[in-house]
Design a protein around this motif. Structure first.
Motif, PDB file in Angstrom:
ATOM      1  N   TYR A 142       7.962  11.520 -16.027  1.00 38.98           N
ATOM      2  CA  TYR A 142       6.959  12.905 -15.204  1.00 38.98           C
ATOM      3  C   TYR A 142       8.199  14.085 -14.969  1.00 38.98           C
ATOM      4  CZ  TYR A 142       3.473   9.831 -14.518  1.00 38.98           C
ATOM      5  OH  TYR A 142       1.541   9.331 -14.170  1.00 38.98           O
ATOM      6  N   ALA A 143       8.651  14.301 -15.864  1.00 40.15           N
ATOM      7  CA  ALA A 143      10.283  15.222 -15.574  1.00 40.15           C
ATOM      8  C   ALA A 143       9.143  16.154 -15.246  1.00 40.15           C
ATOM      9  CB  ALA A 143      10.921  15.607 -17.097  1.00 40.15           C
ATOM     10  N   VAL A 144       8.247  16.675 -15.977  1.00 39.02           N
ATOM     11  CA  VAL A 144       7.648  18.348 -15.647  1.00 39.02           C
ATOM     12  C   VAL A 144       7.181  18.520 -14.160  1.00 39.02           C
ATOM     13  CG1 VAL A 144       4.941  17.102 -15.712  1.00 39.02           C
ATOM     14  CG2 VAL A 144       5.217  19.516 -16.219  1.00 39.02           C
ATOM     15  N   GLU A 151      10.810  18.848  -9.312  1.00 39.25           N
ATOM     16  CA  GLU A 151      10.172  20.085  -7.868  1.00 39.25           C
ATOM     17  C   GLU A 151       8.792  19.696  -7.458  1.00 39.25           C
ATOM     18  OE1 GLU A 151      13.050  20.998  -7.935  1.00 39.25           O
ATOM     19  OE2 GLU A 151      13.426  20.936  -9.842  1.00 39.25           O
ATOM     20  N   ARG A 152       8.335  18.484  -7.580  1.00 40.39           N
ATOM     21  CA  ARG A 152       6.856  18.084  -6.643  1.00 40.39           C
ATOM     22  C   ARG A 152       7.606  17.237  -5.343  1.00 40.39           C
ATOM     23  NH1 ARG A 152       2.745  19.400 -10.402  1.00 40.39           N
ATOM     24  NH2 ARG A 152       1.309  19.375  -8.619  1.00 40.39           N
ATOM     25  N   PRO A 153       6.525  17.928  -4.033  1.00 44.68           N
ATOM     26  CA  PRO A 153       7.089  17.152  -3.108  1.00 44.68           C
ATOM     27  C   PRO A 153       6.441  15.263  -3.501  1.00 44.68           C
ATOM     28  CG  PRO A 153       5.512  17.826  -2.269  1.00 44.68           C
ATOM     29  CD  PRO A 153       5.793  18.864  -4.062  1.00 44.68           C
ATOM     30  N   PHE A 154       5.920  15.069  -4.408  1.00 47.73           N
ATOM     31  CA  PHE A 154       5.477  13.474  -4.389  1.00 47.73           C
ATOM     32  C   PHE A 154       6.649  13.166  -5.025  1.00 47.73           C
ATOM     33  CE2 PHE A 154       2.223  15.962  -7.168  1.00 47.73           C
ATOM     34  CZ  PHE A 154       2.633  15.869  -8.447  1.00 47.73           C
ATOM     35  N   ASP A 193       7.949   9.715  -4.775  1.00 44.22           N
ATOM     36  CA  ASP A 193       7.135   8.554  -4.463  1.00 44.22           C
ATOM     37  C   ASP A 193       5.841   7.853  -5.888  1.00 44.22           C
ATOM     38  OD1 ASP A 193       7.818   8.378  -1.737  1.00 44.22           O
ATOM     39  OD2 ASP A 193       5.971   9.142  -1.569  1.00 44.22           O
ATOM     40  N   LEU A 194       5.886   8.512  -6.527  1.00 43.23           N
ATOM     41  CA  LEU A 194       5.533   8.991  -7.624  1.00 43.23           C
ATOM     42  C   LEU A 194       6.311   8.189  -8.898  1.00 43.23           C
ATOM     43  CD1 LEU A 194       3.387   9.110 -10.462  1.00 43.23           C
ATOM     44  CD2 LEU A 194       4.577  11.638 -10.368  1.00 43.23           C
ATOM     45  N   VAL A 195       7.756   7.764  -8.807  1.00 39.34           N
ATOM     46  CA  VAL A 195       8.153   7.513  -9.878  1.00 39.34           C
ATOM     47  C   VAL A 195       8.079   6.475  -9.838  1.00 39.34           C
ATOM     48  CG1 VAL A 195      11.074   7.096 -10.533  1.00 39.34           C
ATOM     49  CG2 VAL A 195      10.051   9.620 -10.822  1.00 39.34           C
TER      50      VAL A 195
END
Ligand code: UDP
Length: 143
Positions: free
Chosen positions: A51-53, A56-59, A62-64
């Motif tokens: 999910y490197a793309v 910079e996203r705020p989530f 949590d996603l990882v």
């Protein structure tokens, strides 16, 4: 329409709900063939890399955390217009917006825990497939 391949992940929430078979059935009924598959428990490094793309996203954090919270089932799907077809079967990212009968409408809990991943274009599909599978692990149908 051209034959395509796309990467699918059944995420930890859907694996925990024990609906791998139901989801596979939707792929097959939707005209997609499973040509490679493996179950694994992602490491933090793998999830961050995949999910490197979104780093910079705020989530992102949590996603990882979510993606490493349990095993995932990863597969390569092949078929006519497979990338779009697969995304149609998955439904919108936010299950509140997902069309009835889609995987996310039926199995996702929230936009964060949304049951499945699917490549969003030909370049991404290529990179994402190579992230999990060597060419030799892919078994195109010969009959
Ligand atoms: N995601 C999230 N919160 C958001 C948006 C996305 O946790 O506000 C997660 C969600 O799991 C999503 C993934 O990040 O599936 C990738 O987001 P993208 O916009 O690429 O959606 P997708 O291609 O998975 O539909």
């Amino acid at each position: 329409m051209a034959q395509e391949r796309t990467l699918s992940i059944i995420k930890p929430d859907a694996v925990a709900k024990n609906v791998i078979g139901d989801i596979y059935s939707r792929f097959e009924k939707g005209g997609l063939r499973i040509v490679a598959a493996r179950m694994l428990h992602l490491s933090r490094d793998q999830a961050e890399g995949f999910y490197a793309v979104h780093q910079e996203r705020p989530f992102f954090r949590d996603l990882v955390d979510f993606m490493i919270s349990g095993p995932v089932m990863v597969q390569v799907l092949e078929g006519d217009d497979a990338i779009r077809r697969h995304r149609d079967i998955m439904g919108a990212t936010n299950p509140k917006e997902a069309a009835p009968g889609t995987i996310r409408a039926d199995f996702a809990t929230s936009i964060d825990e949304n049951a499945v991943h699917g490549s969003d274009g030909p370049d991404t599909a290529k990179t994402e497939i190579a992230f999990f599978f060597d060419d030799s692990a892919i078994c195109p149908r010969t009959r």
